[in-house]
Write an enzyme that holds these catalytic residues in place. Structure first.
Site, short mmCIF file in Angstrom:
data_model
loop_
_atom_site.label_atom_id
_atom_site.label_comp_id
_atom_site.label_asym_id
_atom_site.label_seq_id
_atom_site.Cartn_x
_atom_site.Cartn_y
_atom_site.Cartn_z
N GLU A 486 46.60 50.11 17.43
CA GLU A 486 46.97 50.74 16.17
C GLU A 486 46.69 49.81 15.00
O GLU A 486 47.31 48.75 14.86
CB GLU A 486 48.45 51.14 16.16
N LYS A 528 44.32 54.04 17.34
CA LYS A 528 45.30 54.81 16.56
C LYS A 528 45.25 54.26 15.14
O LYS A 528 45.45 53.06 14.93
CB LYS A 528 46.69 54.65 17.17
#
Length: 658
Positions: A486, A528
């Site tokens: 992420e 992400k």
């Protein structure tokens, strides 16, 4: 001159990883000293000391092996004997120079008792060594045959005379290769010996892989080249091959004993024509499973290695099942502080019971698997018991939903950069990931946050955070878990969308450069990331169309086409805003990879607004969750992957979640 691994061994055809190497054909001569290791396990009560007539505790030691007064004595052969025993267990034809041995009932026996003793104290989890001041020099005598390999063991006392004699032997025995297990601090003679080696074992923490795929070189000013295997308490690295592990003091084994087991295993596999990948995998398994009673056989290592490869081969299947254009991912891994803020916004007092009720109503949603392929849990709520009595992980797995967990330990300020953060959690990560896998988790998430401001994010913030992301991703894949990487450009600030475009593109480019440098298999990795939007305090907010065009363009530019999938986060957007912008992004398909959403706040807030902490509102809150899930799934219907209209129905029945 720097050479490639494949060029160096171009005459050897790499064997498939499932082939059991015929190690018994190898012939290895070990140079080193055989020690007698005497283990003393002391406790805090002094019970391991002898007590004399006056009540004084004594521990009498004699370095000639004659006088020993202590409790719980365990004596084993150490030094070069560890290397020989490991090779013998693998079926390798090996011997120690100037030492007479025989094998009886699978055990190595010495007819000439070692004269050097080493005492090892184990106390409170630590280990201390007592060694004689004068250690026996290692003598050279001409071998009776021609070995394929000479291995200079870590126990060797390297002298100028020994180096010269080894050099002369190898000069006239051109078919013999030299492997050297170097001491951590090499003497000038040790350095000369290392420079002669075909295979060098170094006890150090290697730097991050450089971009060119080349082998290490001990001295850039010299023409010699070596294959180098780095051994450290965290990692084993050999060329492009890598394994992660934890150095435990299991069974009172010293790090020298464990490292010798690694060296012997790597050399045994390489001498039999094996690949660096197999050599490190076998070595890691052997080091982790070995005890003072002995290491593992080739047959057992082959069996364990097959199990490890099966885990890693499953990564792509997990990615395909997790990221689809027909389902999203639910993130309920927020910190306690974040959840309190969300509860407070809707006048709900956060207690342990209310928190459990909130997660219950979300995870027990009827037909949740029709909307969600995976759920990201936190350490805390992963342990939560559902109404059925099962843990959240088991409950989700039974419903055909892949369970993931947040692996990082949160953000911390950077030392050099005011206002910027990096992510904690690399220490002990391997052990935590293995525990997650055993529990049943099949993917983990690591968040790096980047803030936009004057001179932010700075160079060091981007470098450190992306290094940590890459280290996390590589470690996950070696354990057999899909990494969800992420990279979150935080929305706080007054920046325009043009600045968001610039920073998002820069960060993603560095993320994938670092992932490729660490040899992360991108097909088994998920990104992400944020949508490209204006700062929350910007006077002019970008339109949904601008956000959709910018986000799609940046992703197509920065994300390699063979990534396992992309998940978009809501990143502080209001629920309806997030859905509208998600739709705009998907309308700019096709993409080279499957793409979906992984929302937290954008799905939780509609539930909190309806539930309000009241049991009577649970069904209405679940209905609100369904409406928002359906709206986001409708947005995904615009998404197309290059060459097809969709990426499948997200059916994960074929995936082993056990």
């Amino acid at each position: 001159m720097i050479i490639h691994w494949r060029n160096r061994y171009a005459n050897k055809i790499p064997k498939p990883s499932w082939v059991c190497y015929n190690i018994s054909m190898s012939k290895i001569l070990i140079i080193g000293n055989v020690l007698k290791d005497v283990y003393l396990k002391l406790d805090g009560h002094g019970n391991d000391f002898e007590t004399d007539g006056q009540g004084i505790n004594w521990l009498e030691l004699g370095f000639n092996g004659e006088a020993h007064n202590f409790f719980r004595r365990t004596s084993v052969y150490g030094g070069a004997a560890v290397t020989l025993a490991t090779l013998s267990k693998l079926g390798v034809d090996a011997s120690i120079l100037n030492s007479k041995t025989e094998t009886k009932s699978g055990e190595l026996l010495w007819s000439d008792e070692p004269t050097n003793y080493r005492y090892i104290f184990s106390y409170g989890g630590g280990i201390t060594y007592f060694v004689p001041r004068e250690r026996k020099a290692t003598d050279w005598t001409m071998p009776s045959g021609t070995p394929e390999w000479i291995l200079v063991d870590r126990s060797t006392i390297v002298t100028a005379k020994l180096v010269d004699e080894i050099r002369n032997f190898i000069k006239f025995s051109r078919n013999t290769k030299l492997a050297v297990h170097a001491e951590k601090k090499m003497t000038p003679d040790g350095q000369r010996l290392a420079e002669m080696a075909d295979l060098l074992f170094l006890e150090d923490e290697p730097a991050v892989h450089i971009e060119e795929k080349i082998v290490d070189k001990i001295d850039i000013d010299k023409p010699n080249t070596q294959l180098v295997c780095h051994i450290s308490p965290r990692r084993l690295v050999f060329g492009e091959a890598e394994e992660v592990w934890d150095l435990d003091r299991t069974d009172m084994m010293t790090h020298l004993t464990v490292y010798s087991t690694i060296v012997a295993t790597v050399l045994g596999v390489i001498a039999a024509g094996g690949t660096p990948e197999d050599a490190l995998l076998w070595a890691r398994l052997n080091a982790e499973k070995a005890t003072l009673d002995g290491s593992l056989s080739a047959e057992k290592l082959q069996e364990l290695a097959a199990e490890e490869r099966a885990k890693r081969d499953n990564l792509k299947l997990i990615c395909r099942s997790l990221v689809t254009t027909s389902k999203g991912v639910l993130a309920v891994d927020e910190s306690k502080k974040s959840l309190i803020r969300r509860f407070d916004k809707f006048g709900i007092r956060m207690t342990a019971q209310k928190k459990a009720e909130f997660y219950d109503l979300m995870l027990t949603l009827p037909d949740l698997k029709n909307y969600i392929s995976g759920v990201i849990l936190s350490e805390d709520n992963a342990k939560q018991k559902m109404p059925s009595g099962k843990r959240a992980l088991e409950f989700l797995t039974d419903r055909g939903i892949i369970s993931g967990i947040k692996a990082d330990l949160g953000l911390a300020p950077m030392d050099k950069n005011a206002g910027e953060t990096h992510t904690l959690g690399l220490d002990g990560l391997t052990r935590r990931l293995r525990d997650y896998y055993e529990q049943g988790f099949r993917f983990t998430k690591w968040r790096a946050a980047f803030s936009i401001g004057k001179d932010r994010p700075g160079f060091y913030a981007v470098e450190q955070n992306t290094d940590e992301l890459a280290e996390f991703a590589k470690t996950c894949q070696l354990v057999g878990i899909v990494p969800v990487v992420e990279a979150d450009i935080v929305r706080d600030g007054d920046f325009a969308i043009e600045r968001s475009i610039e920073v998002t593109a820069k960060v993603l480019e560095v993320v994938f450069r670092k992932l490729q440098q660490r040899h992360v298999d991108l097909a088994g990795c998920v990104l992400k990331c944020n949508m490209v939007i204006s700062g929350s305090e910007a006077e002019v907010q970008a339109t949904s169309n601008e956000i959709g065009v910018a986000t799609a363009a940046i992703l197509k530019h920065a994300v390699p086409r063979y990534v396992g999938g992309v998940l978009l986060l809501s990143g502080g957007q209001e629920p309806k805003e997030a859905t509208k912008n998600l739709t705009a992004v998907m309308q700019n398909s096709p993409f080279a990879w499957p793409i979906s959403f992984a929302f937290s706040r954008a799905l939780e807030e509609p539930v909190l607004a309806t539930w309000k902490g009241e049991s009577d509102n649970i069904r209405a809150a679940q209905a609100a969750l369904i409406r928002h899930l359906e709206a986001n799934i409708d947005a995904l219907h615009y998404a197309r992957v290059e060459g097809q209209n969709s990426i499948g129905d997200g059916n994960i029945a074929v995936l082993d979640l056990g």
